[in-house]
Design a protein around this motif. Structure first.
Motif, PDB file in Angstrom:
ATOM      1  N   SER A 154      -0.724   5.906  -8.211  1.00 51.65           N
ATOM      2  CA  SER A 154      -0.645   7.455  -7.211  1.00 51.65           C
ATOM      3  C   SER A 154      -0.588   6.374  -5.733  1.00 51.65           C
ATOM      4  CB  SER A 154      -1.114   8.488  -7.375  1.00 51.65           C
ATOM      5  OG  SER A 154      -2.039   8.626  -7.507  1.00 51.65           O
ATOM      6  N   ILE A 155      -0.354   6.903  -4.685  1.00 51.50           N
ATOM      7  CA  ILE A 155      -1.031   6.332  -3.282  1.00 51.50           C
ATOM      8  C   ILE A 155      -0.948   7.541  -2.647  1.00 51.50           C
ATOM      9  CG2 ILE A 155      -1.133   4.622  -1.535  1.00 51.50           C
ATOM     10  CD1 ILE A 155       0.637   3.226  -3.366  1.00 51.50           C
ATOM     11  N   LEU A 156      -1.603   7.368  -1.704  1.00 56.86           N
ATOM     12  CA  LEU A 156      -1.495   8.329  -0.620  1.00 56.86           C
ATOM     13  C   LEU A 156      -1.897   7.807   1.146  1.00 56.86           C
ATOM     14  CD1 LEU A 156      -3.988  10.787   0.870  1.00 56.86           C
ATOM     15  CD2 LEU A 156      -1.818  11.872   0.060  1.00 56.86           C
ATOM     16  N   LEU A 157      -1.259   8.077   1.997  1.00 60.16           N
ATOM     17  CA  LEU A 157      -1.383   7.812   2.970  1.00 60.16           C
ATOM     18  C   LEU A 157      -1.667   9.049   4.075  1.00 60.16           C
ATOM     19  CD1 LEU A 157       0.905   4.564   3.465  1.00 60.16           C
ATOM     20  CD2 LEU A 157      -2.362   4.341   2.967  1.00 60.16           C
ATOM     21  N   SER A 158      -2.328   8.562   4.846  1.00 61.33           N
ATOM     22  CA  SER A 158      -3.081  10.467   5.624  1.00 61.33           C
ATOM     23  C   SER A 158      -3.306   9.592   7.228  1.00 61.33           C
ATOM     24  CB  SER A 158      -3.551  11.507   5.683  1.00 61.33           C
ATOM     25  OG  SER A 158      -4.722  10.934   4.765  1.00 61.33           O
ATOM     26  N   SER A 181       4.295   6.670  -9.392  1.00 65.98           N
ATOM     27  CA  SER A 181       4.815   5.483  -9.587  1.00 65.98           C
ATOM     28  C   SER A 181       5.587   6.207 -10.950  1.00 65.98           C
ATOM     29  CB  SER A 181       3.813   4.856 -10.325  1.00 65.98           C
ATOM     30  OG  SER A 181       3.439   4.657 -10.788  1.00 65.98           O
ATOM     31  N   SER A 182       5.713   6.953 -11.744  1.00 62.40           N
ATOM     32  CA  SER A 182       6.171   7.333 -12.472  1.00 62.40           C
ATOM     33  C   SER A 182       6.128   9.016 -12.554  1.00 62.40           C
ATOM     34  CB  SER A 182       5.811   6.950 -14.104  1.00 62.40           C
ATOM     35  OG  SER A 182       6.584   7.585 -14.859  1.00 62.40           O
ATOM     36  N   VAL A 183       7.283   9.488 -12.792  1.00 61.97           N
ATOM     37  CA  VAL A 183       7.163  10.972 -12.259  1.00 61.97           C
ATOM     38  C   VAL A 183       8.689  11.656 -13.580  1.00 61.97           C
ATOM     39  CG1 VAL A 183       6.922  11.416  -9.906  1.00 61.97           C
ATOM     40  CG2 VAL A 183       9.529  10.833 -11.285  1.00 61.97           C
ATOM     41  N   GLY A 184       8.320  12.730 -13.674  1.00 62.25           N
ATOM     42  CA  GLY A 184       9.151  13.015 -15.053  1.00 62.25           C
ATOM     43  C   GLY A 184      10.670  13.776 -14.103  1.00 62.25           C
ATOM     44  N   ALA A 185      10.831  14.626 -15.240  1.00 58.70           N
ATOM     45  CA  ALA A 185      12.096  15.442 -14.865  1.00 58.70           C
ATOM     46  C   ALA A 185      12.076  16.248 -13.493  1.00 58.70           C
ATOM     47  CB  ALA A 185      13.344  16.111 -16.012  1.00 58.70           C
ATOM     48  N   GLY A 186      13.050  16.691 -12.933  1.00 60.28           N
ATOM     49  CA  GLY A 186      11.933  17.814 -11.273  1.00 60.28           C
ATOM     50  C   GLY A 186      11.236  17.531 -10.825  1.00 60.28           C
ATOM     51  N   ASN A 189       9.064  11.150  -6.578  1.00 57.41           N
ATOM     52  CA  ASN A 189       8.489   9.726  -6.793  1.00 57.41           C
ATOM     53  C   ASN A 189       7.368  10.240  -5.126  1.00 57.41           C
ATOM     54  OD1 ASN A 189      10.839   8.778  -8.035  1.00 57.41           O
ATOM     55  ND2 ASN A 189       8.562   7.731  -9.088  1.00 57.41           N
ATOM     56  N   HIS A 190       8.639  10.323  -3.687  1.00 55.01           N
ATOM     57  CA  HIS A 190       7.732  10.459  -3.021  1.00 55.01           C
ATOM     58  C   HIS A 190       7.489  11.960  -2.173  1.00 55.01           C
ATOM     59  CE1 HIS A 190       8.256   6.494  -2.811  1.00 55.01           C
ATOM     60  NE2 HIS A 190      10.203   6.299  -2.858  1.00 55.01           N
ATOM     61  N   LEU A 191       6.216  12.394  -1.783  1.00 58.54           N
ATOM     62  CA  LEU A 191       6.118  13.775  -0.774  1.00 58.54           C
ATOM     63  C   LEU A 191       5.340  13.611   0.216  1.00 58.54           C
ATOM     64  CD1 LEU A 191       5.193  15.681  -4.301  1.00 58.54           C
ATOM     65  CD2 LEU A 191       7.428  16.003  -3.483  1.00 58.54           C
ATOM     66  N   PHE A 192       5.962  14.511   0.512  1.00 60.66           N
ATOM     67  CA  PHE A 192       5.603  14.237   2.146  1.00 60.66           C
ATOM     68  C   PHE A 192       4.687  15.866   2.542  1.00 60.66           C
ATOM     69  CE2 PHE A 192       9.138  11.549   2.537  1.00 60.66           C
ATOM     70  CZ  PHE A 192       8.038  10.458   3.283  1.00 60.66           C
TER      71      PHE A 192
END
Length: 280
Positions: A154-158, A181-186, A189-192
């Motif tokens: 996982s990566i965090l940029l701020s 990099s890997s997520v389940g159903a629902g 991959n990208h969040l703000f």
């Protein structure tokens, strides 16, 4: 938008509290230019602040969160019998503007490697009215889960912008981006998120702190905006932070991705952070 209304109300509330502090604000001499200490620690509760370590200083942190305080409160001793997550971390100041760090969280055995660079620091003569810093964090799940390494990242940029308005009130805004990099159903991959943090100074030793994580745009299913409220205790060599939070996580990318509880509905947990700076 709901999150925008919540941010506005949160900021207005803090500004209202700081009116008294404005009236008592100490005057700065016009010929003195010094950096302003906006916050007491490099991390507010889980949000990174614009505070930087001086060169060759080492900051050690212990971050601890427990179970929901209101669930079987007596039986679980207000959640203290249920340890949720512990993070041990070290941050080192390479220069007065640039620091690097490493930590490990007990939940999923996440190892995180991070760096922060201060672009600008607020000064007492207001020639630099804001503090601005950039932060990056790489999280790696090391718990055995039978999936390839690339799926454990996982990566965090701020970008962090803060201002000390007077001797009482400091505020910061932190636009942040999280990648998984890997997520389940629902899940996404990208969040703000647009993190909001504050400090209200009560005395030389005590201050109230709060942080809020409104997720912007798409979010993971059953995820709520995280909120935390705490108390700083300055003891000279240490800063102790006692807090109540809806999230069990101490890493920002996981806070915006995995907060199931709602603070104002009573789903809060107790936690504490211990910060100690060593001059090397």
């Amino acid at each position: 938008m709901r999150f925008l209304k919540e941010i506005i109300l949160f900021v207005l509330f803090l500004l209202f509290i700081s009116v008294r502090g404005n009236a008592q604000m100490e005057r700065q001499r016009a010929n003195v230019t010094e950096p302003v200490e906006t916050f007491w620690t490099p991390t507010l509760i889980s949000q990174t602040t614009t505070e930087t370590l001086q060169a060759r200083n080492l900051n050690s942190t212990i971050m601890h969160s427990f179970g929901i305080a209101t669930t079987n409160a007596i039986q679980n001793f207000f959640g203290l019998d249920n340890i949720q997550n512990v993070r041990l971390g070290l941050d080192y100041g390479i220069t007065d503007q640039w620091a690097v760090g490493i930590g490990r969280s007990s939940r999923f055995n996440v190892v995180d490697i991070r760096t922060k660079y201060a672009i600008m620091q607020q000064t007492t003569d207001n020639s630099k009215p804001l503090s601005v810093a950039l932060k990056g964090d790489l999280g790696i799940i090391t718990q055995e889960n039978r999936q390839p390494f690339k799926d454990d990242v996982s990566i965090l940029l701020s970008a962090i912008v803060s201002k000390k308005f007077n001797q009482t009130l400091s505020l910061q805004l932190s636009p942040m981006y999280g990648y998984y990099s890997s997520v389940g159903a629902g899940q996404e991959n990208h969040l703000f998120s647009l993190g909001v943090g504050s400090r209200i100074t009560l005395s030389e030793r005590y201050s109230l702190i709060a942080e809020y994580y409104p997720v912007i745009g798409k979010r993971n299913s059953d995820t709520n905006n995280a909120f935390s409220l705490g108390l700083n205790i300055q003891t000279g060599g240490h800063v102790f932070q006692l807090f109540f939070a809806s999230t069990r996580w101490h890493l920002e990318q996981y806070v915006i991705a995995n907060n199931r509880e709602q603070f104002w509905a009573g789903d809060f947990r107790f936690g504490f952070n211990v910060n100690r700076i060593f001059g090397l």
